[in-house]
Design a protein around this motif. Structure first.
Motif, PDB file in Angstrom:
ATOM      1  N   SER A 238       0.861  -1.196   0.000  1.00 43.95           N
ATOM      2  CA  SER A 238       0.000   0.000   0.000  1.00 43.95           C
ATOM      3  C   SER A 238       0.886   1.231   0.000  1.00 43.95           C
ATOM      4  O   SER A 238       1.761   1.367   0.844  1.00 43.95           O
ATOM      5  CB  SER A 238      -0.869   0.038   1.257  1.00 43.95           C
ATOM      6  OG  SER A 238      -1.562  -1.146   1.392  1.00 43.95           O
ATOM      7  N   HIS A 295       2.580   2.454   3.320  1.00 38.09           N
ATOM      8  CA  HIS A 295       1.757   2.251   4.509  1.00 38.09           C
ATOM      9  C   HIS A 295       1.939   0.845   5.035  1.00 38.09           C
ATOM     10  O   HIS A 295       2.002   0.595   6.223  1.00 38.09           O
ATOM     11  CB  HIS A 295       0.270   2.431   4.152  1.00 38.09           C
ATOM     12  CG  HIS A 295      -0.220   3.817   4.354  1.00 38.09           C
ATOM     13  ND1 HIS A 295       0.030   4.525   5.501  1.00 38.09           N
ATOM     14  CD2 HIS A 295      -0.957   4.631   3.556  1.00 38.09           C
ATOM     15  CE1 HIS A 295      -0.526   5.724   5.395  1.00 38.09           C
ATOM     16  NE2 HIS A 295      -1.124   5.817   4.212  1.00 38.09           N
ATOM     17  N   ASP A 296       2.007  -0.112   4.074  1.00 35.21           N
ATOM     18  CA  ASP A 296       1.944  -1.510   4.462  1.00 35.21           C
ATOM     19  C   ASP A 296       2.531  -2.339   3.342  1.00 35.21           C
ATOM     20  O   ASP A 296       2.472  -1.959   2.166  1.00 35.21           O
ATOM     21  CB  ASP A 296       0.465  -1.888   4.663  1.00 35.21           C
ATOM     22  CG  ASP A 296       0.313  -3.212   5.380  1.00 35.21           C
ATOM     23  OD1 ASP A 296       1.316  -3.699   5.947  1.00 35.21           O
ATOM     24  OD2 ASP A 296      -0.811  -3.754   5.366  1.00 35.21           O
TER      25      ASP A 296
END
Lengths: 326, 287
Positions: A238, A295-296
């Motif tokens: 992400s 983000h991830d």
């Protein structure tokens, strides 16, 4: 010869004012003795119908089925003396206690009062149901009910066990508990037909998996074979900013075995990889080198949806979409 | 082939091997075990017990105390007149449990559980209808006691009175099989409850159960004279010796031969619906 054999099963339903439903459309399967077959498919695929044919509950329009060489359609009573069934469709009586349910099942197997009582007590201990033993089932949690239900299927210690979505609707803890119980049974050599919507469950419990859709077998193999057909694991990242998506796509395409999927907002990217851990390390290193903010990032095991998407080109939710459209 | 089946066709522990065949003995066993299940349910679900005991008391008291002063039955008292009607109404309604209970069991998947067991296919139905019989017998004890308190008396012999109770219970038992069949066909406990209320309430009221049907408007009177409930009520009234002096029961054949009519009805219902219900049971499954 396989222990459980079903050949060319066809079952249609004719609901009033609705199109004919082909619940089983030429389905065949085999379960060798002492193995577990996972019957995997979305809602409405024909899993429960298959289990119902094999447990003598419904008669197919055509096709044949046998367990241990005994014809299910011609000698249902002999089949009933050697199978145990548990799951969505074989419930327990809510007004009876756990003990009374198991005792009743024993007596209906004609074990006699003494042996039925002894077996019920034994199963209550075995399944850690002491709490449920003397109180009506009504007041108990879903996990406890499923355990009583499963115990009910084991009253005669049957050589063949049918488990229809044994953990659907259970919380993760109850699911793990039930898996342990089933694993124990499998280790003792019971032949099991397990229907499930969860690839993870089939992966964990089954030797072989048959994927069905619209009453037909669309794939069969071991969990590993199916997963490699899907293409192993997926890497999902992400992005903080969608502006980085082109650079990130280039990075993913270096390790991916399929085209990179980009979400509608341009911030979630994923691709299928052969060697998950190695690919993830490389992707993270490249991302850092390019200075892209994340983000991830992580690996995803393939799900039933992935298997489905690969084999049929559509997701498992197509039934719901069809129903909504109707 | 033979070795395969003998090795696999049984439970692995010899101690847990089911009996090899269904016999008269297993048939009795299965019927008793399923009956016991329903008796336990009556004990555990108090609303059934409360309904089956309080409702008849309420009816006996309401009819005997509220209407008795206003409704004049020549040659008898209203209380004596209506008791047979209340008996009949109560047992007919008591039989509807078999309908909603079969639908409920089907919905919950308990029928599926039973059908995977090597039990007699009639056992669940026998247990279910026996459960209704028990509920009705219980209601009867309560109704008789309440009736005696408010002044109802048996004017025939004890033997005839026992025959009256037996006839009502027998009819209700046969009717339970009809309801069990309907419950499996309709599959919704709510629909069964509502429809049986909508059908049975008028059926018991447009009869001779609570008022002499001779006073009814002609279409209703003709309906009442051919209504099977009227025959049932009149048969009971005769056996309890509660038919008022000079009472004109009606000219229809059923009302000229009420006991015979009820007995024929019982036989017909059982001959038709017992096999129908068992055949239905052998193929039903939740869905």
């Amino acid at each position: 010869m396989a222990f459980i054999e079903a050949t060319d099963l066809i079952k249609t339903y004719h609901p009033k004012g609705a199109p004919v439903v082909r619940a089983l459309d030429g389905l065949s399967l085999e379960v060798p003795r002492g193995t577990v077959l996972g019957l995997l498919g979305p809602n409405g695929a024909g899993k429960t119908t298959t289990a119902k044919v094999l447990t003598t509950l419904i008669t197919p329009d055509s096709g044949s089925a046998a367990i241990g060489g005994i014809d299910v359609l011609r000698e249902p009573d002999r089949i009933r003396r050697m199978i145990g069934a548990s799951g969505q469709y074989a419930a327990v009586d809510e007004n009876l206690t756990g003990f009374e349910n198991l005792d009743m099942i024993g007596r209906l197997y004609h074990l006699g009062a003494k042996r039925s009582r002894a077996r019920a007590t034994e199963l209550i201990d075995l399944f850690d149901l002491t709490e449920a033993g003397n109180r009506p089932v009504k007041g108990f949690s879903g996990g406890m009910r499923r355990r009583i239900d499963l115990a009910g299927a084991l009253v005669i210690d049957p050589p063949v066990l049918f488990l229809d979505e044994p953990t659907t609707g259970l919380d993760p803890r109850s699911r793990l508990g039930l898996w342990d119980v089933i694993t124990g049974l499998v280790n003792e050599g019971t032949t099991v037909l397990l229907t499930t919507q969860y690839l993870e469950e089939a992966d964990r419990l089954a030797d072989d998996i048959v994927v069905i859709d619209e009453g037909r077998v669309i794939a069969r193999g071991t969990a590993d074979e199916l997963k490699s057909q899907v293409g192993g694991q997926r890497i999902v990242i992400s992005l903080v900013s969608a502006d980085d998506r082109e650079r990130a796509t280039r990075i993913l395409s270096r390790v991916g075995t399929t085209a990179t999927d980009v979400s509608a907002d341009g911030r979630t990217l994923s691709t299928t990889v052969a060697d998950g851990p190695a690919a993830l390390q490389q992707v993270l290193a490249d991302i850092r080198a390019e200075g892209i903010a994340l983000h991830d990032a992580g690996m995803q095991r393939p799900t039933l949806d992935d298997v489905f998407l690969t084999i049929t080109g559509r997701t498992t939710s197509h039934d719901d979409a069809k129903e909504a459209a109707a | 082939m033979t070795t395969t089946t003998s090795a696999t066709g049984t439970a692995r522990s010899p101690d847990l091997r089911p009996a090899p065949a269904n016999t008269i003995g297993t048939w009795f066993n299965d019927g008793w075990i399923t009956t016991r299940r329903n008796l336990i349910k009556i004990k555990r679900v108090p609303d059934i017990l409360v309904f089956t005991t309080l409702q008849p008391i309420m009816f006996v008291l309401l009819f005997s105390q509220v209407y008795a002063g206003s409704i004049d039955i020549p040659g008898s008292s209203y209380t004596e007149f209506i008791m047979a009607g209340i008996f009949a109404q109560t047992v007919v309604f008591g039989s509807t449990y078999s309908g909603s209970a079969m639908a409920q069991d089907l919905k919950e998947g308990i029928i599926d559980r039973f059908r995977t067991l090597p039990m007699s296919p009639s056992a669940v139905l026998i247990g279910r209808t026996n459960g209704d019989l028990f509920i009705n017998a219980l209601s009867f004890v309560v109704m008789i006691a309440t009736g005696l308190v408010v002044g109802w008396r048996v004017r025939s012999s004890l033997l005839e009175a026992i025959a009256g109770v037996a006839l009502l219970l027998l009819f209700a038992y046969a009717f339970s099989w009809v309801m069990a069949f309907l419950g499996m066909s309709v599959r919704s406990p709510e629909v069964i409850n509502n429809v049986s209320f909508l059908v049975l309430f008028p059926l018991t009221f447009i009869s001779n159960a609570f008022v002499p049907s001779e006073n009814l408007p002609t279409p209703l009177r003709i309906f009442a004279e051919w209504n099977p409930v009227s025959a049932l009520v009149l048969a009971a009234r005769q056996l309890f010796g509660n038919v008022p002096d000079g009472y004109d029961a009606g000219d229809s054949w059923p009302l000229q031969n009420p006991v015979l009519t009820v007995l024929i009805g019982v036989v017909v219902l059982l001959v038709v619906f017992v096999p129908l219900a068992i055949r239905k049971f052998r193929t039903i499954s939740s869905r």
